[in-house]
Design a protein around this motif. Structure first.
Motif, PDB file in Angstrom:
ATOM      1  N   ALA A  41     -14.034  44.872  30.730  1.00 25.38           N
ATOM      2  CA  ALA A  41     -13.532  43.877  29.779  1.00 25.38           C
ATOM      3  C   ALA A  41     -13.218  42.604  30.558  1.00 25.38           C
ATOM      4  O   ALA A  41     -12.779  42.653  31.705  1.00 25.38           O
ATOM      5  CB  ALA A  41     -12.283  44.393  29.087  1.00 25.38           C
ATOM      6  N   THR A  42     -13.468  41.456  29.934  1.00 27.52           N
ATOM      7  CA  THR A  42     -13.198  40.187  30.607  1.00 27.52           C
ATOM      8  C   THR A  42     -12.361  39.278  29.718  1.00 27.52           C
ATOM      9  O   THR A  42     -12.409  39.369  28.495  1.00 27.52           O
ATOM     10  CB  THR A  42     -14.509  39.455  30.968  1.00 27.52           C
ATOM     11  OG1 THR A  42     -15.268  39.248  29.781  1.00 27.52           O
ATOM     12  CG2 THR A  42     -15.329  40.228  31.968  1.00 27.52           C
ATOM     13  N   LEU A  43     -11.589  38.445  30.384  1.00 26.82           N
ATOM     14  CA  LEU A  43     -10.839  37.379  29.725  1.00 26.82           C
ATOM     15  C   LEU A  43     -11.246  36.069  30.379  1.00 26.82           C
ATOM     16  O   LEU A  43     -11.668  36.036  31.533  1.00 26.82           O
ATOM     17  CB  LEU A  43      -9.331  37.587  29.874  1.00 26.82           C
ATOM     18  CG  LEU A  43      -8.725  38.750  29.109  1.00 26.82           C
ATOM     19  CD1 LEU A  43      -7.238  38.850  29.407  1.00 26.82           C
ATOM     20  CD2 LEU A  43      -8.950  38.595  27.628  1.00 26.82           C
ATOM     21  N   TRP A  44     -11.112  34.981  29.640  1.00 29.16           N
ATOM     22  CA  TRP A  44     -11.495  33.659  30.131  1.00 29.16           C
ATOM     23  C   TRP A  44     -10.302  32.978  30.771  1.00 29.16           C
ATOM     24  O   TRP A  44      -9.164  33.194  30.373  1.00 29.16           O
ATOM     25  CB  TRP A  44     -12.013  32.815  28.978  1.00 29.16           C
ATOM     26  CG  TRP A  44     -13.259  33.374  28.388  1.00 29.16           C
ATOM     27  CD1 TRP A  44     -13.344  34.268  27.364  1.00 29.16           C
ATOM     28  CD2 TRP A  44     -14.585  33.130  28.800  1.00 29.16           C
ATOM     29  NE1 TRP A  44     -14.656  34.578  27.111  1.00 29.16           N
ATOM     30  CE2 TRP A  44     -15.438  33.887  27.975  1.00 29.16           C
ATOM     31  CE3 TRP A  44     -15.153  32.331  29.787  1.00 29.16           C
ATOM     32  CZ2 TRP A  44     -16.814  33.869  28.113  1.00 29.16           C
ATOM     33  CZ3 TRP A  44     -16.520  32.305  29.914  1.00 29.16           C
ATOM     34  CH2 TRP A  44     -17.334  33.072  29.079  1.00 29.16           C
ATOM     35  N   ARG A  45     -10.571  32.128  31.762  1.00 26.45           N
ATOM     36  CA  ARG A  45      -9.531  31.336  32.422  1.00 26.45           C
ATOM     37  C   ARG A  45     -10.163  30.071  32.974  1.00 26.45           C
ATOM     38  O   ARG A  45     -11.385  29.986  33.115  1.00 26.45           O
ATOM     39  CB  ARG A  45      -8.873  32.123  33.535  1.00 26.45           C
ATOM     40  CG  ARG A  45      -9.855  32.385  34.655  1.00 26.45           C
ATOM     41  CD  ARG A  45      -9.228  32.895  35.899  1.00 26.45           C
ATOM     42  NE  ARG A  45     -10.298  33.054  36.879  1.00 26.45           N
ATOM     43  CZ  ARG A  45     -10.284  33.921  37.834  1.00 26.45           C
ATOM     44  NH1 ARG A  45      -9.257  34.724  37.977  1.00 26.45           N
ATOM     45  NH2 ARG A  45     -11.280  33.997  38.687  1.00 26.45           N
ATOM     46  N   VAL A  46      -9.336  29.100  33.303  1.00 26.07           N
ATOM     47  CA  VAL A  46      -9.817  27.857  33.901  1.00 26.07           C
ATOM     48  C   VAL A  46      -9.810  28.050  35.410  1.00 26.07           C
ATOM     49  O   VAL A  46      -8.783  28.381  35.993  1.00 26.07           O
ATOM     50  CB  VAL A  46      -8.938  26.655  33.500  1.00 26.07           C
ATOM     51  CG1 VAL A  46      -9.424  25.387  34.172  1.00 26.07           C
ATOM     52  CG2 VAL A  46      -8.915  26.497  31.987  1.00 26.07           C
ATOM     53  N   ASP A  47     -10.972  27.873  36.030  1.00 24.72           N
ATOM     54  CA  ASP A  47     -11.097  27.997  37.486  1.00 24.72           C
ATOM     55  C   ASP A  47     -11.120  26.617  38.110  1.00 24.72           C
ATOM     56  O   ASP A  47     -11.647  25.670  37.533  1.00 24.72           O
ATOM     57  CB  ASP A  47     -12.391  28.720  37.860  1.00 24.72           C
ATOM     58  CG  ASP A  47     -12.337  30.205  37.537  1.00 24.72           C
ATOM     59  OD1 ASP A  47     -11.224  30.766  37.540  1.00 24.72           O
ATOM     60  OD2 ASP A  47     -13.404  30.787  37.290  1.00 24.72           O
ATOM     61  N   GLY A  48     -10.589  26.524  39.337  1.00 24.01           N
ATOM     62  CA  GLY A  48     -10.549  25.245  40.040  1.00 24.01           C
ATOM     63  C   GLY A  48      -9.278  24.507  39.699  1.00 24.01           C
ATOM     64  O   GLY A  48      -8.385  25.017  39.043  1.00 24.01           O
ATOM     65  N   ALA A  72     -10.303  42.285  32.926  1.00 25.79           N
ATOM     66  CA  ALA A  72      -9.067  42.511  32.170  1.00 25.79           C
ATOM     67  C   ALA A  72      -8.865  43.996  31.924  1.00 25.79           C
ATOM     68  O   ALA A  72      -9.796  44.798  32.016  1.00 25.79           O
ATOM     69  CB  ALA A  72      -9.141  41.782  30.831  1.00 25.79           C
ATOM     70  N   GLN A  73      -7.636  44.337  31.605  1.00 23.10           N
ATOM     71  CA  GLN A  73      -7.311  45.696  31.186  1.00 23.10           C
ATOM     72  C   GLN A  73      -7.920  45.950  29.808  1.00 23.10           C
ATOM     73  O   GLN A  73      -8.261  45.007  29.100  1.00 23.10           O
ATOM     74  CB  GLN A  73      -5.782  45.867  31.108  1.00 23.10           C
ATOM     75  CG  GLN A  73      -5.067  45.625  32.404  1.00 23.10           C
ATOM     76  CD  GLN A  73      -5.273  46.767  33.367  1.00 23.10           C
ATOM     77  OE1 GLN A  73      -5.447  47.904  32.960  1.00 23.10           O
ATOM     78  NE2 GLN A  73      -5.264  46.467  34.654  1.00 23.10           N
ATOM     79  N   THR A  74      -8.005  47.198  29.436  1.00 17.81           N
ATOM     80  CA  THR A  74      -8.506  47.518  28.103  1.00 17.81           C
ATOM     81  C   THR A  74      -7.462  48.330  27.346  1.00 17.81           C
ATOM     82  O   THR A  74      -6.582  48.942  27.933  1.00 17.81           O
ATOM     83  CB  THR A  74      -9.811  48.343  28.164  1.00 17.81           C
ATOM     84  OG1 THR A  74      -9.577  49.539  28.890  1.00 17.81           O
ATOM     85  CG2 THR A  74     -10.925  47.543  28.788  1.00 17.81           C
ATOM     86  N   ARG A  75      -7.580  48.288  26.052  1.00 20.92           N
ATOM     87  CA  ARG A  75      -6.763  49.140  25.189  1.00 20.92           C
ATOM     88  C   ARG A  75      -7.740  49.991  24.392  1.00 20.92           C
ATOM     89  O   ARG A  75      -8.860  49.573  24.096  1.00 20.92           O
ATOM     90  CB  ARG A  75      -5.861  48.320  24.273  1.00 20.92           C
ATOM     91  CG  ARG A  75      -6.604  47.418  23.314  1.00 20.92           C
ATOM     92  CD  ARG A  75      -5.644  46.584  22.466  1.00 20.92           C
ATOM     93  NE  ARG A  75      -6.380  45.566  21.747  1.00 20.92           N
ATOM     94  CZ  ARG A  75      -6.904  45.726  20.539  1.00 20.92           C
ATOM     95  NH1 ARG A  75      -6.759  46.886  19.917  1.00 20.92           N
ATOM     96  NH2 ARG A  75      -7.571  44.754  19.959  1.00 20.92           N
ATOM     97  N   GLN A  95      -7.539  43.916  26.577  1.00 22.21           N
ATOM     98  CA  GLN A  95      -6.083  43.818  26.404  1.00 22.21           C
ATOM     99  C   GLN A  95      -5.709  42.340  26.424  1.00 22.21           C
ATOM    100  O   GLN A  95      -5.558  41.749  27.480  1.00 22.21           O
ATOM    101  CB  GLN A  95      -5.371  44.568  27.531  1.00 22.21           C
ATOM    102  CG  GLN A  95      -3.874  44.589  27.423  1.00 22.21           C
ATOM    103  CD  GLN A  95      -3.397  45.594  26.403  1.00 22.21           C
ATOM    104  OE1 GLN A  95      -4.036  46.611  26.173  1.00 22.21           O
ATOM    105  NE2 GLN A  95      -2.287  45.309  25.782  1.00 22.21           N
ATOM    106  N   VAL A  96      -5.600  41.732  25.252  1.00 23.96           N
ATOM    107  CA  VAL A  96      -5.276  40.311  25.133  1.00 23.96           C
ATOM    108  C   VAL A  96      -3.835  40.179  24.671  1.00 23.96           C
ATOM    109  O   VAL A  96      -3.443  40.767  23.661  1.00 23.96           O
ATOM    110  CB  VAL A  96      -6.228  39.618  24.130  1.00 23.96           C
ATOM    111  CG1 VAL A  96      -5.849  38.153  23.951  1.00 23.96           C
ATOM    112  CG2 VAL A  96      -7.669  39.749  24.576  1.00 23.96           C
TER     113      VAL A  96
END
Length: 135
Positions: A41-48, A72-75, A95-96
């Motif tokens: 599972a993946t979550l988005w983030r701002v890199d840099g 990301a973690q999962t549920r 897991q959001v």
């Protein structure tokens, strides 16, 4: 400080806040999208930017900012009728933390608005200076 560098700092701030808003909205949108078994599972983030070098980097080079993914973690939810359910009838979702993502959206939106106000103030100040110089 030259007016051009102030406008560049405001533009960089608007870019950064827009990317934060985009990442948070993507995370919220993907909160109920199932994750295939065997995939992370993946979550988005701002890199840099801030994480990679402080505010000076954000203000100096907004082009280094990108939206990236992190694991990301999962549920797991019991739904045996779902096509992506495993043998036990469990479906995996990212897991959001919706409260955190909504808070990020609100602060990014307010930060963007503050940068827009700063830009408009600087623009009006430049126009007034030109008007004074023309007299």
């Amino acid at each position: 400080m030259a007016i051009d560098s102030a406008l560049e700092a405001v533009r960089a701030g608007m870019d950064y806040e827009r990317l934060r808003l985009d990442a948070a909205s993507r995370n919220i949108a993907n909160a109920n999208v199932p994750v295939a078994h065997g995939k992370a599972a993946t979550l988005w983030r701002v890199d840099g930017g801030v994480a990679a070098g402080g505010f000076a980097r954000v203000a100096g080079s907004p082009d280094d900012l990108v939206i990236g993914e992190r694991e990301a973690q999962t549920r797991e939810v019991h739904d045996p009728g779902h096509p992506m359910a495993n043998a036990e009838g469990m479906v995996r979702y990212p897991q959001v933390d919706l409260v955190q993502e909504m808070t990020t959206m609100m602060t990014a939106s307010r930060g963007y608005e503050a940068n827009v106000r700063s830009f408009n103030f600087l623009r009006n100040m430049m126009l007034r200076a030109i008007e004074i110089g023309a007299k």
